[in-house]
Write a protein that holds these residues in place. Sequence first.
Motif, PDB file in Angstrom:
ATOM      1  N   GLU A  31       1.421   0.503   3.994  1.00 18.88           N
ATOM      2  CA  GLU A  31       0.739  -0.879   3.696  1.00 18.88           C
ATOM      3  C   GLU A  31       0.593  -0.964   1.983  1.00 18.88           C
ATOM      4  O   GLU A  31      -0.402  -0.185   1.852  1.00 18.88           O
ATOM      5  CB  GLU A  31       0.045  -1.686   4.476  1.00 18.88           C
ATOM      6  CG  GLU A  31       0.412  -2.920   4.939  1.00 18.88           C
ATOM      7  CD  GLU A  31      -0.826  -3.301   6.102  1.00 18.88           C
ATOM      8  OE1 GLU A  31      -0.949  -4.467   6.136  1.00 18.88           O
ATOM      9  OE2 GLU A  31      -1.134  -2.466   6.678  1.00 18.88           O
ATOM     10  N   LEU A  32       0.945  -1.891   1.365  1.00 23.40           N
ATOM     11  CA  LEU A  32       0.593  -2.221  -0.097  1.00 23.40           C
ATOM     12  C   LEU A  32      -0.409  -3.299   0.008  1.00 23.40           C
ATOM     13  O   LEU A  32      -0.084  -4.369   0.343  1.00 23.40           O
ATOM     14  CB  LEU A  32       1.714  -2.428  -1.154  1.00 23.40           C
ATOM     15  CG  LEU A  32       2.832  -1.112  -1.175  1.00 23.40           C
ATOM     16  CD1 LEU A  32       3.856  -1.649  -2.033  1.00 23.40           C
ATOM     17  CD2 LEU A  32       2.180   0.171  -1.546  1.00 23.40           C
ATOM     18  N   ASN A  45      -6.432   3.612  15.820  1.00 24.13           N
ATOM     19  CA  ASN A  45      -5.082   3.033  16.315  1.00 24.13           C
ATOM     20  C   ASN A  45      -4.921   3.131  17.670  1.00 24.13           C
ATOM     21  O   ASN A  45      -4.583   2.171  18.312  1.00 24.13           O
ATOM     22  CB  ASN A  45      -4.035   3.904  15.282  1.00 24.13           C
ATOM     23  CG  ASN A  45      -3.544   3.278  14.118  1.00 24.13           C
ATOM     24  OD1 ASN A  45      -3.859   2.151  13.786  1.00 24.13           O
ATOM     25  ND2 ASN A  45      -3.116   3.862  13.100  1.00 24.13           N
ATOM     26  N   GLU A  46      -5.112   4.588  18.245  1.00 29.13           N
ATOM     27  CA  GLU A  46      -5.173   4.510  19.708  1.00 29.13           C
ATOM     28  C   GLU A  46      -6.040   3.562  20.313  1.00 29.13           C
ATOM     29  O   GLU A  46      -5.827   3.310  21.487  1.00 29.13           O
ATOM     30  CB  GLU A  46      -5.563   6.116  19.995  1.00 29.13           C
ATOM     31  CG  GLU A  46      -4.510   7.106  19.553  1.00 29.13           C
ATOM     32  CD  GLU A  46      -4.842   8.618  19.954  1.00 29.13           C
ATOM     33  OE1 GLU A  46      -6.068   8.716  20.544  1.00 29.13           O
ATOM     34  OE2 GLU A  46      -4.095   9.428  19.284  1.00 29.13           O
ATOM     35  N   ARG A  96      -1.995   0.224   7.803  1.00 27.10           N
ATOM     36  CA  ARG A  96      -0.982   1.140   8.595  1.00 27.10           C
ATOM     37  C   ARG A  96      -0.895   2.269   7.590  1.00 27.10           C
ATOM     38  O   ARG A  96      -0.565   2.131   6.478  1.00 27.10           O
ATOM     39  CB  ARG A  96       0.316   0.469   8.874  1.00 27.10           C
ATOM     40  CG  ARG A  96       0.152  -0.848   9.975  1.00 27.10           C
ATOM     41  CD  ARG A  96       1.574  -1.204   9.988  1.00 27.10           C
ATOM     42  NE  ARG A  96       1.975  -2.138   8.744  1.00 27.10           N
ATOM     43  CZ  ARG A  96       3.025  -1.789   8.109  1.00 27.10           C
ATOM     44  NH1 ARG A  96       4.071  -0.994   8.609  1.00 27.10           N
ATOM     45  NH2 ARG A  96       3.494  -2.466   7.142  1.00 27.10           N
ATOM     46  N   PHE A  97      -1.144   3.359   8.326  1.00 28.37           N
ATOM     47  CA  PHE A  97      -1.058   4.792   7.478  1.00 28.37           C
ATOM     48  C   PHE A  97       0.276   5.447   8.241  1.00 28.37           C
ATOM     49  O   PHE A  97       0.735   5.436   9.410  1.00 28.37           O
ATOM     50  CB  PHE A  97      -2.030   5.501   7.553  1.00 28.37           C
ATOM     51  CG  PHE A  97      -2.352   6.509   8.582  1.00 28.37           C
ATOM     52  CD1 PHE A  97      -2.077   7.754   8.457  1.00 28.37           C
ATOM     53  CD2 PHE A  97      -2.648   5.990  10.049  1.00 28.37           C
ATOM     54  CE1 PHE A  97      -2.342   8.818   9.721  1.00 28.37           C
ATOM     55  CE2 PHE A  97      -2.871   6.737  11.041  1.00 28.37           C
ATOM     56  CZ  PHE A  97      -2.701   8.293  11.062  1.00 28.37           C
ATOM     57  N   LYS A 115      13.013   5.395   0.960  1.00 27.43           N
ATOM     58  CA  LYS A 115      13.122   4.622  -0.213  1.00 27.43           C
ATOM     59  C   LYS A 115      12.226   3.464  -0.455  1.00 27.43           C
ATOM     60  O   LYS A 115      12.650   2.537  -0.884  1.00 27.43           O
ATOM     61  CB  LYS A 115      14.666   4.367  -0.252  1.00 27.43           C
ATOM     62  CG  LYS A 115      15.707   5.356  -0.147  1.00 27.43           C
ATOM     63  CD  LYS A 115      15.595   6.493  -1.035  1.00 27.43           C
ATOM     64  CE  LYS A 115      16.695   7.568  -1.030  1.00 27.43           C
ATOM     65  NZ  LYS A 115      16.279   8.731  -0.204  1.00 27.43           N
ATOM     66  N   GLU A 116      11.309   3.387   0.420  1.00 29.93           N
ATOM     67  CA  GLU A 116      10.357   2.187   0.147  1.00 29.93           C
ATOM     68  C   GLU A 116       9.142   2.723  -0.447  1.00 29.93           C
ATOM     69  O   GLU A 116       8.672   3.851  -0.395  1.00 29.93           O
ATOM     70  CB  GLU A 116       9.925   1.789   1.580  1.00 29.93           C
ATOM     71  CG  GLU A 116      10.966   1.451   2.626  1.00 29.93           C
ATOM     72  CD  GLU A 116      11.526  -0.051   2.049  1.00 29.93           C
ATOM     73  OE1 GLU A 116      10.792  -0.989   1.541  1.00 29.93           O
ATOM     74  OE2 GLU A 116      12.543  -0.303   2.182  1.00 29.93           O
ATOM     75  N   CYS A 117       8.288   1.790  -1.173  1.00 33.69           N
ATOM     76  CA  CYS A 117       7.185   2.065  -1.822  1.00 33.69           C
ATOM     77  C   CYS A 117       5.988   1.984  -0.726  1.00 33.69           C
ATOM     78  O   CYS A 117       5.959   1.179   0.056  1.00 33.69           O
ATOM     79  CB  CYS A 117       7.000   1.037  -2.927  1.00 33.69           C
ATOM     80  SG  CYS A 117       7.784   1.486  -4.410  1.00 33.69           S
ATOM     81  N   VAL A 118       5.130   2.883  -0.818  1.00 33.44           N
ATOM     82  CA  VAL A 118       3.863   3.053  -0.236  1.00 33.44           C
ATOM     83  C   VAL A 118       2.693   3.286  -1.274  1.00 33.44           C
ATOM     84  O   VAL A 118       2.650   3.670  -2.383  1.00 33.44           O
ATOM     85  CB  VAL A 118       4.287   4.499   1.046  1.00 33.44           C
ATOM     86  CG1 VAL A 118       5.166   4.078   1.781  1.00 33.44           C
ATOM     87  CG2 VAL A 118       4.159   5.715   0.136  1.00 33.44           C
TER      88      VAL A 118
END
Length: 193
Positions: free
Chosen positions: A169-170, A96-97, A105-106, A69-72
Amino acid sequence: MFESAVAKVEIESLKLSVGKRDIYPRFKLEVRNSDNTISHYIVGKALDYNLGIVGRCTRGYLALDLSTKECVFLKDMWRPDVLRVKPEHVWYEKLNEAGVPHLVRFKHGFDVVPSTPPQHYHGTVPLESVETTSMDGAQRGLTRRLACLFDSPDSLLQGHVHYRLVQVELCRPLPEFTNSKQLVMVVLHSLEG
């Protein structure tokens, strides 16, 4: 639910980008996960897009992730279907590794595999199958397969695969930075990354 989630977004241009509900319909898009489960997202109008006949038709959307329920940020595009070129999410995972700093952030990315396979009629000319980087059933353009209709085996026509990537992240568009220090910091962080 989409409208109230968008209203909570702090970046004004992203809020406005979805368009008015009575003019721009809302759509539910699917993105597959690596375990082959499907996540659903609600989108409105794309932030920016090019209606030209060349390019990858990349569209970016402020999207509501129905699971959180969050915007991406959802990026919809046609990626090159070239054997040695990996999809974008593979590189995000490797970076990232490796602990590379300042990455967006994806959540995930994957080729678009329609729930129901499309039925196409390609005429009377048989099309040669080609090697592909996409998974079985992925939505692919016909460009590479149609290259077999030309005399040259070294045709420059390149195939493409429909692909979606979700970033948690926006980010603020460049014109919205309030001072040059903010812009210089973004460039510095990009270079460090």
